[in-house]
Motif scaffolding. Structure first.
Motif, PDB file in Angstrom:
ATOM      1  N   ARG A   1      -1.867   5.685  -4.231  1.00  0.00           N
ATOM      2  CA  ARG A   1      -1.115   5.501  -5.588  1.00  0.00           C
ATOM      3  C   ARG A   1      -0.347   4.482  -5.415  1.00  0.00           C
ATOM      4  NH1 ARG A   1       2.317  10.308  -2.927  1.00  0.00           N
ATOM      5  NH2 ARG A   1       1.316  12.076  -3.928  1.00  0.00           N
ATOM      6  N   GLU A   2      -0.775   3.092  -5.380  1.00  0.00           N
ATOM      7  CA  GLU A   2      -0.444   1.568  -4.842  1.00  0.00           C
ATOM      8  C   GLU A   2      -1.424   0.509  -4.071  1.00  0.00           C
ATOM      9  OE1 GLU A   2       4.179   1.819  -6.538  1.00  0.00           O
ATOM     10  OE2 GLU A   2       3.223   0.106  -6.133  1.00  0.00           O
ATOM     11  N   LEU A   3      -1.821  -0.245  -4.590  1.00  0.00           N
ATOM     12  CA  LEU A   3      -2.433  -1.728  -4.132  1.00  0.00           C
ATOM     13  C   LEU A   3      -2.800  -2.653  -4.568  1.00  0.00           C
ATOM     14  CD1 LEU A   3      -4.050  -1.745  -1.194  1.00  0.00           C
ATOM     15  CD2 LEU A   3      -5.994  -1.393  -2.409  1.00  0.00           C
TER      16      LEU A   3
ATOM     17  N   VAL B   1     -10.179   1.012   1.524  1.00  0.00           N
ATOM     18  CA  VAL B   1      -9.323   2.297  -0.255  1.00  0.00           C
ATOM     19  C   VAL B   1     -10.803   2.686   0.370  1.00  0.00           C
ATOM     20  CG1 VAL B   1     -10.594   2.026  -2.188  1.00  0.00           C
ATOM     21  CG2 VAL B   1      -9.310   0.148  -1.524  1.00  0.00           C
ATOM     22  N   VAL B   2     -12.381   2.510   0.822  1.00  0.00           N
ATOM     23  CA  VAL B   2     -13.078   3.595   0.898  1.00  0.00           C
ATOM     24  C   VAL B   2     -12.528   4.514   2.462  1.00  0.00           C
ATOM     25  CG1 VAL B   2     -15.822   3.855   1.589  1.00  0.00           C
ATOM     26  CG2 VAL B   2     -14.742   1.927   0.356  1.00  0.00           C
ATOM     27  N   ARG B   3     -12.439   4.501   2.860  1.00  0.00           N
ATOM     28  CA  ARG B   3     -11.939   5.282   4.133  1.00  0.00           C
ATOM     29  C   ARG B   3     -10.573   6.201   3.857  1.00  0.00           C
ATOM     30  NH1 ARG B   3     -12.259   2.538   9.975  1.00  0.00           N
ATOM     31  NH2 ARG B   3     -14.561   0.811   9.075  1.00  0.00           N
ATOM     32  N   LEU B   4     -10.096   5.529   2.605  1.00  0.00           N
ATOM     33  CA  LEU B   4      -8.321   6.660   2.860  1.00  0.00           C
ATOM     34  C   LEU B   4      -9.306   7.300   1.575  1.00  0.00           C
ATOM     35  CD1 LEU B   4      -6.260   3.981   1.577  1.00  0.00           C
ATOM     36  CD2 LEU B   4      -5.628   4.942   3.765  1.00  0.00           C
TER      37      LEU B   4
ATOM     38  N   LEU C   1       0.831  -1.208   0.088  1.00  0.00           N
ATOM     39  CA  LEU C   1      -0.257  -0.264  -0.269  1.00  0.00           C
ATOM     40  C   LEU C   1       1.136   0.973  -0.204  1.00  0.00           C
ATOM     41  CD1 LEU C   1      -2.962   1.420   0.698  1.00  0.00           C
ATOM     42  CD2 LEU C   1      -1.839   1.410   2.636  1.00  0.00           C
ATOM     43  N   LEU C   2       1.182   1.788  -0.775  1.00  0.00           N
ATOM     44  CA  LEU C   2       1.714   4.228  -0.686  1.00  0.00           C
ATOM     45  C   LEU C   2       0.436   4.387  -1.344  1.00  0.00           C
ATOM     46  CD1 LEU C   2       4.134   4.697  -1.340  1.00  0.00           C
ATOM     47  CD2 LEU C   2       4.354   4.596  -3.733  1.00  0.00           C
ATOM     48  N   THR C   3       0.464   5.480  -0.266  1.00  0.00           N
ATOM     49  CA  THR C   3      -0.783   6.945  -0.401  1.00  0.00           C
ATOM     50  C   THR C   3       0.650   7.709  -0.414  1.00  0.00           C
ATOM     51  OG1 THR C   3      -1.180   6.850   1.701  1.00  0.00           O
ATOM     52  CG2 THR C   3      -2.081   5.383   1.101  1.00  0.00           C
ATOM     53  N   SER C   4      -0.387   9.182  -0.535  1.00  0.00           N
ATOM     54  CA  SER C   4       0.162  10.286  -0.523  1.00  0.00           C
ATOM     55  C   SER C   4       0.124  10.348   1.189  1.00  0.00           C
ATOM     56  CB  SER C   4      -1.383  11.238  -0.407  1.00  0.00           C
ATOM     57  OG  SER C   4      -1.846  11.271  -0.021  1.00  0.00           O
ATOM     58  N   ASP C   5      -0.463  10.228   1.823  1.00  0.00           N
ATOM     59  CA  ASP C   5      -0.055   9.453   3.999  1.00  0.00           C
ATOM     60  C   ASP C   5       0.107   9.217   4.673  1.00  0.00           C
ATOM     61  OD1 ASP C   5       0.076  11.147   6.468  1.00  0.00           O
ATOM     62  OD2 ASP C   5      -1.435  12.677   5.910  1.00  0.00           O
ATOM     63  N   PRO C   6       1.895   8.092   4.043  1.00  0.00           N
ATOM     64  CA  PRO C   6       1.504   6.938   4.981  1.00  0.00           C
ATOM     65  C   PRO C   6       1.256   7.051   6.907  1.00  0.00           C
ATOM     66  CG  PRO C   6       3.554   7.139   3.282  1.00  0.00           C
ATOM     67  CD  PRO C   6       2.740   8.531   4.009  1.00  0.00           C
ATOM     68  N   ALA C   7       1.380   8.195   7.131  1.00  0.00           N
ATOM     69  CA  ALA C   7       0.695   7.961   8.617  1.00  0.00           C
ATOM     70  C   ALA C   7      -0.187   7.768   8.501  1.00  0.00           C
ATOM     71  CB  ALA C   7       1.693   8.874   9.237  1.00  0.00           C
TER      72      ALA C   7
ATOM     73  N   ASP D   1      13.183   3.401  -0.312  1.00  0.00           N
ATOM     74  CA  ASP D   1      12.755   4.699   0.421  1.00  0.00           C
ATOM     75  C   ASP D   1      11.639   4.928   0.646  1.00  0.00           C
ATOM     76  OD1 ASP D   1      13.428   7.127  -2.785  1.00  0.00           O
ATOM     77  OD2 ASP D   1      12.749   4.803  -2.172  1.00  0.00           O
ATOM     78  N   ALA D   2      10.459   4.014  -0.018  1.00  0.00           N
ATOM     79  CA  ALA D   2       9.595   4.330  -0.341  1.00  0.00           C
ATOM     80  C   ALA D   2       8.416   3.670   0.373  1.00  0.00           C
ATOM     81  CB  ALA D   2       8.865   3.017  -1.172  1.00  0.00           C
ATOM     82  N   ASP D   3       7.114   4.581   1.227  1.00  0.00           N
ATOM     83  CA  ASP D   3       6.693   5.008   2.307  1.00  0.00           C
ATOM     84  C   ASP D   3       5.486   3.583   2.179  1.00  0.00           C
ATOM     85  OD1 ASP D   3       8.191   6.580   4.058  1.00  0.00           O
ATOM     86  OD2 ASP D   3       6.660   8.223   3.229  1.00  0.00           O
ATOM     87  N   VAL D   4       5.915   2.113   2.148  1.00  0.00           N
ATOM     88  CA  VAL D   4       4.800   1.290   1.158  1.00  0.00           C
ATOM     89  C   VAL D   4       4.777   0.797   2.863  1.00  0.00           C
ATOM     90  CG1 VAL D   4       4.781  -0.770   0.208  1.00  0.00           C
ATOM     91  CG2 VAL D   4       5.695   1.184  -1.381  1.00  0.00           C
TER      92      VAL D   4
END
Ligand SMILES: Nc1ncnc2c1ncn2[C@@H]1O[C@H](COP(=O)(O)OP(=O)(O)OP(=O)(O)O)[C@@H](O)[C@H]1O
Length: 328
Positions: free
Chosen positions: A297-299, A286-289, A238-244, A269-272
């Motif tokens: 960005r990636e799932l 996904v709905v919650r994100l 899972l890669l998103t715009s806001d890992p935290a 370096d990826a926040d995966v």
């Protein structure tokens, strides 16, 4: 209807097959059913018994016990390739000093196949994508080219059961396309194909049914779709715009957790995050994100559902890869 399916008999019916080599039990009560026109995959960790089973189908060895029927005929105690069966294990037997075309002509002449003469040979070479090297000596052929020539040799016999051990071994993408097309074409014409592979992507692309062997026993046999359903929980990258924020939302979604360890395929370096859970919980995440305004960005599954089922059923830590095989 072709001979062999006249009485509704499958291409292969094996019941309780056993085979040992000294103290090593290679096959321990194996059942196998392969219908006409079916591409059936054999998969299992190294030493599971795949090659031994394929060898029995090709008449290269006889079982110690159990019943084996091929194309409607019970297999006896003598070593002989059953009528209508073609294929190879441990690489095809070829003449290195002859060209590809000469190899096929020689094999056809030896076995007295009615191949339609040179047309049959050239057609077989074309089907496997070896027309351009038909006049080259096999001595200089790569592993993948030899595999394809072996398949061409099998095609000459117009088999009703084709048996292939790791047919994708050593193939480049173009070679793989040829082999896949030949196999699916044969199956569409009613030929049963039994093949072993360590490549889950090949199995998923080619086979309607698979049998998983582990230590000489069948741990699963049936449609690929049913196998995928056995995997239960899967790991997703899972890669998103806001890992935290994503980590927080994962922990708040019932049924999901952040899996321990990093995805080995992830960039350093990826926040995966690696998220573990069943498909409906991933859907909910996904709905919650989206609701939280976090861009996805990636799932993607870390391993395919097929690989996950393989790992769960065979109790192996890893799926053997082609690279593993070639390292041996
Ligand atoms: N001719 C033989 N002599 C002695 N042992 C053998 C022989 N053939 C196979 N075995 C043993 O039988 C078991 C099954 O071997 P087999 O080659 O069928 O497995 P496999 O699933 O094809 O493995 P791999 O994925 O490594 O090709 C192994 O333990 C192997 O060492």
């Amino acid at each position: 209807m072709r001979k062999g399916d006249m009485h509704g008999s499958p291409a292969v019916r094996a019941r309780g097959i056993t085979k040992s080599f000294g103290d090593v039990v290679a096959l321990d009560g194996v059942d196998l059913d392969v219908a006409h026109g079916q591409v059936h995959g054999l998969v299992g960790p190294n030493g599971a018994g795949k090659t031994t089973l394929l060898g029995l189908l090709l008449g290269l060895a006889v079982a110690d016990g159990g019943r084996l029927e091929i194309l409607g005929t019970p297999v006896g105690r003598t070593l002989a390739v059953p009528d209508g069966v073609a294929g190879f294990v441990d690489g095809p037997g070829l003449y290195p000093s002859l060209t590809a075309r000469q190899n096929l002509s020689a094999l056809a002449a030896l076995a007295r196949y009615d191949t339609g003469g040179a047309t049959g040979v050239d057609d077989a070479l074309e089907q496997v994508g070896l027309t351009d090297v038909a006049g080259d000596r096999v001595r200089g052929f790569s592993l993948g080219m030899r595999q394809r020539l072996g398949l061409a040799a099998a095609l000459l016999t117009k088999p009703r059961l084709l048996v292939l051990d790791e047919p994708a071994n050593g193939l480049d993408p173009a070679g793989k396309n040829h082999v896949h097309r030949v196999i699916t074409g044969l199956a569409a014409d009613g030929t049963a194909v039994v093949l072993s592979s360590h490549r889950m992507d090949d199995l998923a692309a080619l086979c309607s049914e698979v049998t998983i062997l582990a230590a000489g026993r069948v741990v699963f046999s049936g449609p690929v779709s049913k196998l995928a359903a056995e995997s239960g929980e899967l790991d997703y990258r899972l890669l998103t715009s806001d890992p935290a924020a994503a980590r927080r939302l994962v922990s708040q979604t019932p049924g999901l957790r952040v899996a321990p360890g990093r995805d080995p395929a992830a960039r350093p370096d990826a926040d995966v995050l690696v998220v573990r859970g069943p498909v409906p919980a991933i859907d909910e995440l996904v709905v919650r994100l989206v609701r939280a305004g976090v861009a996805l960005r990636e799932l993607a599954p870390v391993v395919t559902p097929l690989e996950a089922a393989f790992l769960a059923l065979t109790g192996t830590g890893t799926v053997p890869t082609k690279a593993d095989r070639e390292d041996l």
